[in-house]
Design an enzyme around this catalytic site. Structure first.
Site, mmCIF file in Angstrom:
data_model
loop_
_atom_site.group_PDB
_atom_site.id
_atom_site.type_symbol
_atom_site.label_atom_id
_atom_site.label_comp_id
_atom_site.label_asym_id
_atom_site.label_seq_id
_atom_site.Cartn_x
_atom_site.Cartn_y
_atom_site.Cartn_z
ATOM 1 N N CYS A 44 52.297 59.492 62.360
ATOM 2 C CA CYS A 44 50.718 59.428 62.173
ATOM 3 C C CYS A 44 50.201 59.525 63.529
ATOM 4 C CB CYS A 44 50.382 58.127 61.485
ATOM 5 S SG CYS A 44 48.708 58.028 61.375
ATOM 6 N N CYS B 222 47.077 57.488 63.847
ATOM 7 C CA CYS B 222 47.114 56.100 64.373
ATOM 8 C C CYS B 222 47.673 55.807 65.833
ATOM 9 C CB CYS B 222 48.319 55.431 63.422
ATOM 10 S SG CYS B 222 48.065 55.947 61.600
ATOM 11 N N ASP B 223 48.582 56.661 66.224
ATOM 12 C CA ASP B 223 49.295 56.468 67.339
ATOM 13 C C ASP B 223 48.933 57.428 68.769
ATOM 14 O OD1 ASP B 223 50.525 54.297 66.051
ATOM 15 O OD2 ASP B 223 52.121 55.712 65.285
#
Ligand code: NAP
Length: 306
Positions: A131, A134-135
């Site tokens: 992701c 997300c990261d």
């Protein structure tokens, strides 16, 4: 005893909940491990009708949930670990607690696919991710690598150019599955570099608990070489979340629910909605449409049965 239980709280599950709630069926939605589904892992959604300026993925699913709750849908944290679909009412367990329901809408979606390398698995959360949204932020000012040749790989690569010094896209073929518009966008971004006809055969360095590089292997002649990178993002597709239905619902060879017309599964009273059945379109809007169909079919069945 519930009339309708919805498994999953992404676009499909929440749209099913909106329709079932407006039909007065007081649906119970079991949110699952990834509450809100895959849209919570995306940023801008530019193709959902009605939002000419785009909308953030988490915002869109959040609105759907509030809309369903407004009409009486109840959302519950937790994951369904087991079901018994052999007779009605159906049973679904959350931990030790068994729920009973006259109809079941399966909207449990799909989850990211991994390469399956031990070094990759050891480094998930330490530089290996599925992701970028997300990261990606953690790799500001560093070179990163994305695996895949579909729209997700293009989208993630473009997103990562906001943070990374350089984004290398590793794809196992020369041709790309991605749509022309996404591929063109990625190709015109100078930060993106292309490594085609190659796969990742190993990730360094599990002992250090961080990603320092990947080992690449040519899919043409098997030659191997090292590539320095600080993060590895997998964008190689998804696997449907149907493990608990194996042996109870008809599933295809990849685990997707087989449709028996409309939103019907092989079991009367159990309906499918969204990516758990759809391996072709997999869009927020098609998932929402499928949720609507599933709820209407559940409502009609309950009405027929009095
Ligand atoms: P996808 O289209 O199935 O692409 C997966 C990619 O990963 C393919 O290029 C595939 O290679 C590669 N791959 C699969 N297994 C691999 C392995 N073990 N090792 C190396 N490479 C592997 O999946 P997706 O990109 O997640 O897209 C899914 C759906 O969502 C599509 O319909 C897509 O259009 C849609 N989507 C749309 C948008 C958008 O419009 N904004 C954004 C994201 C996704 P091969 O090509 O060789 O099979």
């Amino acid at each position: 005893m519930h009339s309708v239980v919805v498994i999953g709280s992404g676009c499909a599950g929440s749209t099913a909940a909106i329709y079932a709630a407006r039909a007065g069926l007081e649906p119970l939605v079991i949110e699952g491990l990834e509450a809100g589904g895959q849209l919570t892992l995306t940023t801008d959604v530019e193709n959902f009708p009605g939002f000419p300026d785009g909308i953030m993925g988490p915002d869109l699913v959040g609105r759907m949930k509030r809309q369903a709750q407004r009409f009486g849908a109840v959302y519950r944290h937790g994951e369904v670990s087991r079901v018994d679909l052999s007779e009605r009412p159906f049973k679904a367990w959350i931990g030790d607690e068994a729920l009973e329901t006259k109809t079941l809408i399966v909207a449990s979606g799909a989850s990211a696919r991994w390469l399956g390398l031990p070094s990759e698995q050891a480094l998930i959360g330490h530089g290996v991710s599925s992701c970028a949204t997300c990261d990606g932020f953690f790799f500001r000012g560093m070179p990163v690598t994305v695996v895949g040749g579909g729209d997700s790989a293009m989208e993630e690569s473009l997103f990562l150019t906001r943070f990374a010094t350089e984004v290398s896209v590793v794809h196992r073929r020369e041709e790309f599955r991605a749509s022309k518009i996404m591929l063109d966008r990625a190709r015109s971004n100078e930060k993106i570099h292309w490594i085609t006809s190659a796969t990742v055969s190993d990730v360094e360095d599990p002992d250090a608990k961080e990603v320092t590089g990947v080992r690449l292997r040519s899919t043409v002649d098997g030659r191997e070489w090292d590539h320095k990178t600080s993060a590895l993002f997998l964008a190689i597709g998804h696997i449907p979340n149907t493990g608990i239905f194996a042996g109870q619902l008809d599933l295809d060879e990849q685990g997707y629910i087989v449709s028996h017309g409309g939103a019907k599964t092989s079991v009367k009273g159990v309906f499918h909605a969204g990516d758990v059945q759809d391996r072709v379109y997999r869009q927020a809007v098609t998932a929402a449409g499928a949720g609507c169909k599933a709820a209407i079919e559940a409502e009609r069945l309950l009405e027929e049965e009095g």
